[in-house]
Design a protein around this motif. Structure first.
Motif, PDB file in Angstrom:
ATOM      1  N   SER A   8       0.822  -1.202   0.000  1.00 35.04           N
ATOM      2  CA  SER A   8       0.000   0.000   0.000  1.00 35.04           C
ATOM      3  C   SER A   8       0.857   1.254   0.000  1.00 35.04           C
ATOM      4  O   SER A   8       0.466   2.277  -0.554  1.00 35.04           O
ATOM      5  CB  SER A   8      -0.934  -0.007   1.213  1.00 35.04           C
TER       6      SER A   8
ATOM      7  N   LEU B 285       1.823   2.141  -3.556  1.00 35.22           N
ATOM      8  CA  LEU B 285       0.707   2.751  -4.267  1.00 35.22           C
ATOM      9  C   LEU B 285       0.536   4.209  -3.858  1.00 35.22           C
ATOM     10  O   LEU B 285       0.288   5.085  -4.700  1.00 35.22           O
ATOM     11  CB  LEU B 285      -0.580   1.969  -3.996  1.00 35.22           C
TER      12      LEU B 285
ATOM     13  N   GLU C  10       0.910   7.621  -6.324  1.00 37.87           N
ATOM     14  CA  GLU C  10      -0.088   8.685  -6.401  1.00 37.87           C
ATOM     15  C   GLU C  10       0.490  10.029  -6.000  1.00 37.87           C
ATOM     16  O   GLU C  10       0.207  11.059  -6.627  1.00 37.87           O
ATOM     17  CB  GLU C  10      -1.284   8.335  -5.518  1.00 37.87           C
TER      18      GLU C  10
ATOM     19  N   THR D  28       2.108  -7.925  -6.548  1.00 36.25           N
ATOM     20  CA  THR D  28       0.824  -7.357  -6.122  1.00 36.25           C
ATOM     21  C   THR D  28       0.742  -5.881  -6.461  1.00 36.25           C
ATOM     22  O   THR D  28      -0.315  -5.366  -6.848  1.00 36.25           O
ATOM     23  CB  THR D  28       0.630  -7.555  -4.609  1.00 36.25           C
TER      24      THR D  28
ATOM     25  N   GLN E   7      -0.265  -5.414 -10.025  1.00 29.11           N
ATOM     26  CA  GLN E   7      -1.675  -5.770 -10.196  1.00 29.11           C
ATOM     27  C   GLN E   7      -2.582  -4.627  -9.765  1.00 29.11           C
ATOM     28  O   GLN E   7      -3.554  -4.286 -10.444  1.00 29.11           O
ATOM     29  CB  GLN E   7      -1.989  -7.034  -9.395  1.00 29.11           C
ATOM     30  N   GLU E   8      -2.255  -4.022  -8.611  1.00 25.02           N
ATOM     31  CA  GLU E   8      -3.066  -2.917  -8.087  1.00 25.02           C
ATOM     32  C   GLU E   8      -2.803  -1.620  -8.850  1.00 25.02           C
ATOM     33  O   GLU E   8      -3.691  -0.770  -8.975  1.00 25.02           O
ATOM     34  CB  GLU E   8      -2.760  -2.713  -6.605  1.00 25.02           C
TER      35      GLU E   8
ATOM     36  N   LYS F 128      -2.482  -1.089 -11.911  1.00 25.18           N
ATOM     37  CA  LYS F 128      -3.307  -0.961 -13.109  1.00 25.18           C
ATOM     38  C   LYS F 128      -4.596  -0.180 -12.837  1.00 25.18           C
ATOM     39  O   LYS F 128      -5.192   0.393 -13.738  1.00 25.18           O
ATOM     40  CB  LYS F 128      -3.661  -2.344 -13.645  1.00 25.18           C
ATOM     41  N   LYS F 129      -5.013  -0.155 -11.574  1.00 24.67           N
ATOM     42  CA  LYS F 129      -6.268   0.504 -11.211  1.00 24.67           C
ATOM     43  C   LYS F 129      -6.077   1.988 -10.892  1.00 24.67           C
ATOM     44  O   LYS F 129      -7.060   2.724 -10.754  1.00 24.67           O
ATOM     45  CB  LYS F 129      -6.882  -0.196  -9.999  1.00 24.67           C
ATOM     46  N   LEU F 130      -4.818   2.414 -10.750  1.00 23.19           N
ATOM     47  CA  LEU F 130      -4.556   3.818 -10.410  1.00 23.19           C
ATOM     48  C   LEU F 130      -4.949   4.729 -11.571  1.00 23.19           C
ATOM     49  O   LEU F 130      -4.730   4.400 -12.743  1.00 23.19           O
ATOM     50  CB  LEU F 130      -3.077   4.021 -10.087  1.00 23.19           C
ATOM     51  N   ARG F 131      -5.482   5.872 -11.223  1.00 24.31           N
ATOM     52  CA  ARG F 131      -5.835   6.863 -12.246  1.00 24.31           C
ATOM     53  C   ARG F 131      -4.883   8.050 -12.134  1.00 24.31           C
ATOM     54  O   ARG F 131      -5.200   9.094 -11.559  1.00 24.31           O
ATOM     55  CB  ARG F 131      -7.284   7.309 -12.075  1.00 24.31           C
TER      56      ARG F 131
END
Length: 422
Positions: A5, A8, A12, A35, A38-39, A41-44
């Motif tokens: 986390s 991530l 950001e 991991t 994988q996660e 890919k969801k970040l904008r």
């Protein structure tokens, strides 16, 4: 240690700051990084492009059949950063292949990834050592990457041992061959010159610089972006997308320290707590009159501020400035100033330090100018230490008398119980 986390959050935050590329690591190296991708890919993300890091194909294997290149593609990242050998010593003694096969490995790998719709940044490992050993071959490795379609050829000073003139000269040679818009630099800090050689590379014409926030990295660290960025943007006349966010630099630096669970370096250039601190009376006085006389930039440009330190070297100007910083107007010519200075110097001689004790200094000043309030007086205290089984307990009872409460509340016993040891 950073958790999934955390990475991530870092991605950001760097995107908000305006960083162009964020390298997320090896997508197949460990469960945490697997991991993360994988996660991720969801970040904008609004600006930054995420990159997965890997190496060229193995010798004798087609790029399309190389499992490591397939893992890079499976990460789903839009950018691939691949590292290749540019030093002939590494080609023959580490990879144990031919110089020509190494060139093919570089070109094939880049071309294949580009054919799959990815942007490729080529990291030329040990480029400066390779250039010194065989400049023609080192440049041929870059040509191979360029033929394959790499968007940038980053020259890596992998061992961290080169001096500024060497990096400047060799980077200039690469820029002359490929153009400044195609060349980048990636430097380490093993000789304490990570920032200096990075700036030298940019000054020689490179357009991309790689580094880490606060210089975190293997061995003694990578080139420190919190030092590189202000120098590039404020002193070298260059610009970048993150220039508009430079005022958040100190906050960003502290964010990384907090995630890494490390104490911020107070001596860090630009972002450190002491970067714009003035201790001697002459310095503080001059900085008050003309800030640039003792400050090389406006601290606010990087989110920092001027600080006045108080010590036995302080004079009337320093104390007045520091008091004003803490909300007390203190005229340098007040008669109490002499007594304040004498007590400060005497306390410093006895071992007190006020450089990082603003609240204690404020109380000291308030007492000398008659602004200190006495909320209570300690009448006595008692400390009891007991062992209960395998635990050691300490109980302290303090009796105080309050001066600003009613008589019914004039005496209180305060009990503090601490678990000292298990």
């Amino acid at each position: 240690m950073l958790f999934r986390s955390d990475k991530l959050l870092i991605a950001e935050r760097l995107d908000q700051f305006g960083v162009d590329y964020i390298e997320g690591g090896f997508p197949g190296s460990n469960p945490r990084d697997i991991t993360f991708f994988q996660e991720a890919k969801k970040l904008r993300l609004k600006h930054a492009r995420l990159a997965a890091f890997g190496s060229t194909r193995r010798a004798g294997v087609k790029a399309s059949e190389d499992p490591q290149l397939r893992t890079l593609l499976d990460s789903g990242m839009p950018v691939m950063t691949i590292v290749g050998k540019t030093w002939n010593l590494h080609v023959t003694e580490i990879l144990r292949t031919t110089l020509e096969e190494n060139l093919a490995m570089i070109e094939d790998s880049v071309r294949y990834l580009v054919s799959q719709g990815r942007e490729v940044i080529y990291d030329a490992e040990h480029f400066f050592d390779g250039y010194l050993a065989d400049p023609d071959y080192a440049l041929r490795t870059l040509e191979a990457a360029a033929r394959g379609g790499a968007s940038n050829l980053t020259l890596c000073e992998t061992n961290g041992g080169k001096l500024v003139p060497e990096v400047a000269r060799i980077t200039a040679a690469a820029v002359a061959r490929f153009g400044g818009d195609k060349v980048g630099v990636h430097c380490h800090n093993d000789s304490g010159l990570g920032v200096a050689v990075s700036l030298a590379g940019l000054d020689a014409g490179a357009c991309l610089v790689q580094g880490t926030m606060n210089g975190y990295g293997e061995r003694v660290g990578n080139a420190n972006l919190t030092t590189i960025l202000p120098n590039v943007l404020l002193k070298m006349g260059r610009t970048a997308h993150c220039a508009a966010q430079l005022g958040q630099l100190r906050e960003l630096s502290l964010f990384f320290d907090e995630l890494a669970n490390l104490r911020p370096d107070p001596k860090a250039p630009f972002v450190g707590q002491s970067a714009f601190a003035h201790k001697g009376g002459l310095h503080a006085n001059a900085a008050q009159k003309v800030a640039r006389s003792y400050e090389h930039i406006d601290p606010a440009l990087v989110g920092n501020r001027t600080r006045v330190l108080v010590s036995d070297m302080a004079g009337r100007s320093s104390l007045a400035l520091k008091a004003r910083e803490l909300g007390i107007e203190l005229d340098e010519k007040r008669p109490e100033m002499k007594a304040l200075i004498e007590e400060l110097k005497e306390r410093e001689f006895r071992g007190y330090e006020y450089e990082a004790a603003d609240a204690s200094f404020r109380l000291l000043v308030a007492r000398h100018v008659g602004q200190r309030k006495s909320f209570f007086e300690v009448e006595g205290y008692r400390v009891i230490i007991e062992r209960h089984g395998g635990e050691l307990w300490a109980e302290a009872t303090v009796k105080r008398s309050e001066e600003h409460t009613s008589e019914l509340q004039s005496h209180h016993d305060l009990v503090c119980r601490l678990l000292l040891e298990k």
